[in-house]
Design a protein around this motif. Sequence first.
Motif, PDB file in Angstrom:
ATOM      1  N   ALA A  84       0.828  -1.205   0.000  1.00 50.63           N
ATOM      2  CA  ALA A  84       0.000   0.000   0.000  1.00 50.63           C
ATOM      3  C   ALA A  84       0.861   1.253   0.000  1.00 50.63           C
ATOM      4  O   ALA A  84       0.565   2.232  -0.715  1.00 50.63           O
ATOM      5  CB  ALA A  84      -0.937  -0.018   1.202  1.00 50.63           C
ATOM      6  N   LEU A  85       1.933   1.248   0.794  1.00 48.46           N
ATOM      7  CA  LEU A  85       2.832   2.396   0.815  1.00 48.46           C
ATOM      8  C   LEU A  85       3.519   2.580  -0.533  1.00 48.46           C
ATOM      9  O   LEU A  85       3.635   3.715  -1.028  1.00 48.46           O
ATOM     10  CB  LEU A  85       3.868   2.231   1.933  1.00 48.46           C
ATOM     11  N   ARG A  86       3.963   1.495  -1.128  1.00 46.89           N
ATOM     12  CA  ARG A  86       4.599   1.593  -2.459  1.00 46.89           C
ATOM     13  C   ARG A  86       3.642   2.209  -3.466  1.00 46.89           C
ATOM     14  O   ARG A  86       4.011   3.084  -4.254  1.00 46.89           O
ATOM     15  CB  ARG A  86       5.040   0.208  -2.947  1.00 46.89           C
ATOM     16  N   SER A  87       2.388   1.759  -3.455  1.00 43.15           N
ATOM     17  CA  SER A  87       1.407   2.250  -4.416  1.00 43.15           C
ATOM     18  C   SER A  87       1.074   3.719  -4.176  1.00 43.15           C
ATOM     19  O   SER A  87       1.058   4.537  -5.108  1.00 43.15           O
ATOM     20  CB  SER A  87       0.142   1.395  -4.318  1.00 43.15           C
ATOM     21  N   ASP A  88       0.825   4.073  -2.909  1.00 44.63           N
ATOM     22  CA  ASP A  88       0.354   5.424  -2.612  1.00 44.63           C
ATOM     23  C   ASP A  88       1.458   6.477  -2.679  1.00 44.63           C
ATOM     24  O   ASP A  88       1.168   7.667  -2.880  1.00 44.63           O
ATOM     25  CB  ASP A  88      -0.280   5.456  -1.226  1.00 44.63           C
ATOM     26  N   LEU A  89       2.713   6.068  -2.495  1.00 46.42           N
ATOM     27  CA  LEU A  89       3.818   7.026  -2.513  1.00 46.42           C
ATOM     28  C   LEU A  89       4.509   7.110  -3.869  1.00 46.42           C
ATOM     29  O   LEU A  89       5.358   7.990  -4.080  1.00 46.42           O
ATOM     30  CB  LEU A  89       4.844   6.670  -1.437  1.00 46.42           C
ATOM     31  N   ALA A  90       4.154   6.218  -4.774  1.00 50.15           N
ATOM     32  CA  ALA A  90       4.780   6.228  -6.106  1.00 50.15           C
ATOM     33  C   ALA A  90       4.513   7.570  -6.787  1.00 50.15           C
ATOM     34  O   ALA A  90       3.374   8.048  -6.831  1.00 50.15           O
ATOM     35  CB  ALA A  90       4.230   5.092  -6.950  1.00 50.15           C
ATOM     36  N   LEU A 122       3.898  14.539   2.721  1.00 51.74           N
ATOM     37  CA  LEU A 122       4.362  13.153   2.743  1.00 51.74           C
ATOM     38  C   LEU A 122       3.867  12.443   3.999  1.00 51.74           C
ATOM     39  O   LEU A 122       3.363  11.305   3.930  1.00 51.74           O
ATOM     40  CB  LEU A 122       5.882  13.125   2.675  1.00 51.74           C
ATOM     41  N   ALA A 123       3.991  13.089   5.139  1.00 55.97           N
ATOM     42  CA  ALA A 123       3.523  12.485   6.383  1.00 55.97           C
ATOM     43  C   ALA A 123       2.021  12.222   6.333  1.00 55.97           C
ATOM     44  O   ALA A 123       1.545  11.172   6.801  1.00 55.97           O
ATOM     45  CB  ALA A 123       3.871  13.379   7.562  1.00 55.97           C
ATOM     46  N   LYS A 124       1.257  13.132   5.747  1.00 55.64           N
ATOM     47  CA  LYS A 124      -0.192  12.941   5.655  1.00 55.64           C
ATOM     48  C   LYS A 124      -0.521  11.765   4.742  1.00 55.64           C
ATOM     49  O   LYS A 124      -1.431  10.971   5.039  1.00 55.64           O
ATOM     50  CB  LYS A 124      -0.876  14.205   5.143  1.00 55.64           C
ATOM     51  N   ARG A 125       0.206  11.634   3.640  1.00 56.61           N
ATOM     52  CA  ARG A 125      -0.074  10.521   2.738  1.00 56.61           C
ATOM     53  C   ARG A 125       0.230   9.190   3.419  1.00 56.61           C
ATOM     54  O   ARG A 125      -0.523   8.224   3.278  1.00 56.61           O
ATOM     55  CB  ARG A 125       0.712  10.661   1.433  1.00 56.61           C
ATOM     56  N   VAL A 126       1.329   9.128   4.149  1.00 59.50           N
ATOM     57  CA  VAL A 126       1.646   7.906   4.902  1.00 59.50           C
ATOM     58  C   VAL A 126       0.555   7.631   5.928  1.00 59.50           C
ATOM     59  O   VAL A 126       0.080   6.492   6.068  1.00 59.50           O
ATOM     60  CB  VAL A 126       3.022   8.047   5.577  1.00 59.50           C
ATOM     61  N   HIS A 127       0.145   8.662   6.650  1.00 59.81           N
ATOM     62  CA  HIS A 127      -0.916   8.549   7.665  1.00 59.81           C
ATOM     63  C   HIS A 127      -2.195   7.997   7.038  1.00 59.81           C
ATOM     64  O   HIS A 127      -2.831   7.072   7.569  1.00 59.81           O
ATOM     65  CB  HIS A 127      -1.143   9.935   8.274  1.00 59.81           C
ATOM     66  N   ALA A 179      14.395  11.072  -0.856  1.00 59.94           N
ATOM     67  CA  ALA A 179      14.038  10.410  -2.111  1.00 59.94           C
ATOM     68  C   ALA A 179      13.314   9.094  -1.869  1.00 59.94           C
ATOM     69  O   ALA A 179      12.886   8.446  -2.827  1.00 59.94           O
ATOM     70  CB  ALA A 179      15.294  10.161  -2.952  1.00 59.94           C
ATOM     71  N   ALA A 180      13.182   8.691  -0.598  1.00 59.96           N
ATOM     72  CA  ALA A 180      12.532   7.432  -0.244  1.00 59.96           C
ATOM     73  C   ALA A 180      12.119   7.510   1.214  1.00 59.96           C
ATOM     74  O   ALA A 180      12.588   8.371   1.966  1.00 59.96           O
ATOM     75  CB  ALA A 180      13.479   6.254  -0.466  1.00 59.96           C
ATOM     76  N   VAL A 181      11.232   6.614   1.611  1.00 58.45           N
ATOM     77  CA  VAL A 181      10.953   6.406   3.029  1.00 58.45           C
ATOM     78  C   VAL A 181      11.274   4.955   3.354  1.00 58.45           C
ATOM     79  O   VAL A 181      11.385   4.106   2.451  1.00 58.45           O
ATOM     80  CB  VAL A 181       9.493   6.743   3.402  1.00 58.45           C
ATOM     81  N   GLN A 182      11.434   4.679   4.641  1.00 57.97           N
ATOM     82  CA  GLN A 182      11.808   3.350   5.089  1.00 57.97           C
ATOM     83  C   GLN A 182      10.718   2.787   6.005  1.00 57.97           C
ATOM     84  O   GLN A 182      10.286   3.470   6.943  1.00 57.97           O
ATOM     85  CB  GLN A 182      13.156   3.377   5.828  1.00 57.97           C
ATOM     86  N   PHE A 183      10.284   1.567   5.697  1.00 59.89           N
ATOM     87  CA  PHE A 183       9.348   0.811   6.527  1.00 59.89           C
ATOM     88  C   PHE A 183      10.213  -0.047   7.438  1.00 59.89           C
ATOM     89  O   PHE A 183      11.001  -0.876   6.965  1.00 59.89           O
ATOM     90  CB  PHE A 183       8.470  -0.039   5.611  1.00 59.89           C
ATOM     91  N   VAL A 184      10.130   0.192   8.749  1.00 56.06           N
ATOM     92  CA  VAL A 184      11.087  -0.381   9.691  1.00 56.06           C
ATOM     93  C   VAL A 184      10.370  -0.975  10.900  1.00 56.06           C
ATOM     94  O   VAL A 184       9.235  -0.603  11.225  1.00 56.06           O
ATOM     95  CB  VAL A 184      12.105   0.680  10.171  1.00 56.06           C
ATOM     96  N   GLU A 185      11.068  -1.891  11.577  1.00 58.37           N
ATOM     97  CA  GLU A 185      10.611  -2.430  12.849  1.00 58.37           C
ATOM     98  C   GLU A 185      11.562  -1.916  13.919  1.00 58.37           C
ATOM     99  O   GLU A 185      12.761  -2.192  13.890  1.00 58.37           O
ATOM    100  CB  GLU A 185      10.589  -3.951  12.830  1.00 58.37           C
ATOM    101  N   THR A 202      12.659  -0.357   1.751  1.00 60.87           N
ATOM    102  CA  THR A 202      12.848   1.020   1.322  1.00 60.87           C
ATOM    103  C   THR A 202      11.865   1.292   0.198  1.00 60.87           C
ATOM    104  O   THR A 202      11.802   0.540  -0.780  1.00 60.87           O
ATOM    105  CB  THR A 202      14.286   1.274   0.861  1.00 60.87           C
ATOM    106  N   ILE A 203      11.114   2.375   0.330  1.00 57.33           N
ATOM    107  CA  ILE A 203      10.038   2.686  -0.613  1.00 57.33           C
ATOM    108  C   ILE A 203      10.379   4.001  -1.317  1.00 57.33           C
ATOM    109  O   ILE A 203      10.358   5.082  -0.711  1.00 57.33           O
ATOM    110  CB  ILE A 203       8.701   2.790   0.141  1.00 57.33           C
ATOM    111  N   PRO A 204      10.719   3.938  -2.603  1.00 52.32           N
ATOM    112  CA  PRO A 204      11.103   5.173  -3.316  1.00 52.32           C
ATOM    113  C   PRO A 204       9.904   6.088  -3.531  1.00 52.32           C
ATOM    114  O   PRO A 204       8.757   5.653  -3.617  1.00 52.32           O
ATOM    115  CB  PRO A 204      11.664   4.639  -4.636  1.00 52.32           C
ATOM    116  N   LEU A 205      10.223   7.364  -3.620  1.00 55.82           N
ATOM    117  CA  LEU A 205       9.184   8.366  -3.889  1.00 55.82           C
ATOM    118  C   LEU A 205       9.137   8.727  -5.359  1.00 55.82           C
ATOM    119  O   LEU A 205       8.330   9.555  -5.763  1.00 55.82           O
ATOM    120  CB  LEU A 205       9.447   9.628  -3.051  1.00 55.82           C
TER     121      LEU A 205
END
Length: 205
Positions: A84-90, A122-127, A179-185, A202-205
């Motif tokens: 979902a993050l990959r799709s919405d942040l592309a 960007l933060a709102k889109r992730v949210h 240029a990217a965000v990171q999905f992390v634990e 790592t999810i590119p923007l």
Amino acid sequence: MKPFAFRHGTGKWPAGETLLHVYAIPDLARNPELAKLAQGCRDALAPYPLTMVEDRWLHMTLMQIADKFGARYSAAERAELAAALRSDLAGFGAFDLTIGSCLAQNTVVMFDVHPDERIGALAKRVHDTVGRVRGAGALAYDAGIPHMTIGYANGEADNADIQRDLRRVRPGHAVMTIAAVQFVEVTVDADAKTVTWSLLETIPL
């Protein structure tokens, strides 16, 4: 300044539990001025009761996914979030931020970041993505105005003294390219005041 306490949503982050987050992690090889600024602030803050963030753990928190602890997510649930993050942040597009000034707050020392428009969007889109996939329970944590923490308080200190010494760090600002965000634990140590993580994607923007 008083000791920092890590939070899970609006409550305490229990020892031994991990939480999934979305971070913006600086590439210091591409942004050497930021590495220099961070080290200058660490040097200035050395006399104070702060746990300093190493270069490899610098980050901006865009989202804490708060509906359950990390170990309780199945592989399928993690994959669904990442997809979902990959799709919405592309196509969001890379952008630059100015990091600084460095500010002494109630429990942390952090870099302000500006301008706010792109990082806020960007933060709102992730949210919105996390809320759509995981529901309202995942949205309990408020990351606040975008910032990057350089030190977590592990004792008490006078903010005015800290701010005086930080103001002597020059230059007091640097550029960070996102240029990217990171999905992390993420794992925290409440006593040592450290934040570490394992990278999930790592999810590119």
